[in-house]
Scaffold this active site. Structure first.
Site, mmCIF file in Angstrom:
data_model
loop_
_atom_site.group_PDB
_atom_site.id
_atom_site.type_symbol
_atom_site.label_atom_id
_atom_site.label_comp_id
_atom_site.label_asym_id
_atom_site.label_seq_id
_atom_site.Cartn_x
_atom_site.Cartn_y
_atom_site.Cartn_z
ATOM 1 N N LYS A 147 0.861 -1.389 0.415
ATOM 2 C CA LYS A 147 0.185 -0.298 0.015
ATOM 3 C C LYS A 147 1.036 1.386 0.127
ATOM 4 C CE LYS A 147 -3.909 1.587 2.276
ATOM 5 N NZ LYS A 147 -5.032 1.878 1.094
HETATM 6 N N1 PMP Z 1 -7.982 -1.783 -2.893
HETATM 7 C C1 PMP Z 1 -7.354 -0.592 -3.119
HETATM 8 C C2 PMP Z 1 -6.708 -0.247 -4.510
HETATM 9 C C3 PMP Z 1 -7.576 -0.104 -1.328
HETATM 10 O O1 PMP Z 1 -6.958 1.244 -1.270
HETATM 11 C C4 PMP Z 1 -8.367 -0.112 -0.523
HETATM 12 C C5 PMP Z 1 -8.027 0.143 0.926
HETATM 13 N N2 PMP Z 1 -7.343 -0.307 1.758
HETATM 14 C C6 PMP Z 1 -8.914 -1.799 -0.576
HETATM 15 C C7 PMP Z 1 -8.777 -2.307 -2.038
HETATM 16 C C8 PMP Z 1 -9.427 -2.365 0.544
HETATM 17 O O2 PMP Z 1 -8.616 -2.572 1.417
HETATM 18 P P1 PMP Z 1 -8.986 -2.838 3.326
HETATM 19 O O3 PMP Z 1 -10.253 -3.233 3.296
HETATM 20 O O4 PMP Z 1 -7.514 -4.119 3.640
HETATM 21 O O5 PMP Z 1 -8.901 -1.989 3.185
#
Ligand code: PMP
Length: 310
Positions: free
Chosen positions: A161
């Protein structure tokens, strides 16, 4: 839909709390020049037992995994970062809020070799409501398939991320907003569904819950994992598979999962109604259970909540 930022008082920086306004970086820090910043987005819920952070451990592990992928080595453990997050929420006297840990490359290097730039770690937190609009959780949202694609595997390591990757997510989001949609869904390089601008995607067809493989084009969402576990425990058959674009149109139900987005029904894709054009029963059952656990209204059977403490 724009989400404003409500400032809080303190930001955690390298073991200390500093005033919100003092959390600045230099223009020529590598985080600004090249997007060299790793981050997380975590929700804290105001539960009957006080504020509690949802799946903090999983988020912090992903933060450190993301750092490792980008050869960044912050001197903080998951335990120390847990303390940093809970302290930030507590000292700002927050209840329902969003927590944003960030590890970035600071000021020091001129070129692409980051060796002379320090690694800096911050945690911010602020109150944040629903991400895709006030009534999104109940009424659902209208989305499109974006004209922008997700990156090929082994171009950007999207399991990390990392801030730079979000230029792609913003193109998807801005394209969607410009065309009157709440969010866009990006296709992967093979032309099949990858994920939303900041969410994973699920479909329901004939009672089976379907989501794209983690194929190196999408983030391994922690809410995605929570949804899969909740669905299986509710007796729903879950399959990870390639999802052709057109199956979004013919699904009985489609929804997004994500920390900010939570479990948000999708009522139309490319102006084609999904099912009846309303949130469907499988989506609502999963959403209900997810929110009940996160909000502390039912037993935390998975051990997903970390109390902030008083
Ligand atoms: N895909 C992307 C590109 C994101 O930014 C997020 C948010 N973090 C998610 C999926 C969902 O991830 P999470 O459930 O861990 O927030």
């Amino acid at each position: 839909m724009s989400v404003g930022l409500t400032e809080s008082e303190w930001i955690w920086k390298e073991g200390e709390l500093i005033p919100w306004q003092d959390a600045t970086v230099h223009l020529l820090s590598l985080a600004v020049q090249f997007g060299n910043s790793i981050f997380e987005g975590i929700r804290c819920y105001d539960t009957p037992g006080g504020p509690a952070v949802f799946r903090l451990d999983a988020h912090l592990r992903r933060l450190l995994d993301s750092c490792k992928i980008y050869r960044m080595d912050p001197p903080w453990s998951v335990d120390q970062l847990t303390e940093a997050c809970t302290t930030t929420v507590r000292r700002n006297a927050l209840g329902d809020c969003y927590i944003r840990p960030m590890v970035l490359r600071g000021y020091g290097s001129a070129g692409l070799n980051p060796a002379a730039s320090p690694i800096e770690t911050y945690v911010a937190a602020w109150p944040w409501g629903t991400y895709l609009g006030e009534d999104a959780l109940a009424a659902g949202v209208d989305v499109c398939v974006s004209t922008w694609q997700r990156p090929y595997p082994n171009t950007f390591p999207v399991s990390a991320k990392a801030a730079g990757h979000y230029n792609n997510a913003q193109l998807i989001k801005m394209d969607a907003l410009a065309n009157g949609y709440a969010e866009g869904i990006g296709l992967g390089p093979g032309g099949v569904v990858s994920e939303g601008g900041g969410q994973n995607v699920f479909l329901v067809r004939d009672g089976v819950l379907i989501t794209p493989f983690l194929d190196g084009t999408s983030l391994a969402g922690i809410t995605r994992d929570s949804v899969i576990r909740i669905a299986r425990d509710l007796g729903v058959d879950v399959r990870e598979q390639h999802v052709p674009r057109e199956s979004l149109y013919t699904a009985d139900e489609v929804f997004f999962s994500g920390t900010a987005t939570e479990v948000t029904p999708i009522r139309s894709v490319d102006r084609i109604d999904v099912g009846s054009g309303r949130a469907g029963p499988v989506t609502l059952a999963i959403q209900k259970r997810f929110l009940a656990i996160a909000r502390g209204q039912t037993e935390d059977a998975y051990g997903w909540l970390t109390p902030v403490g008083g």
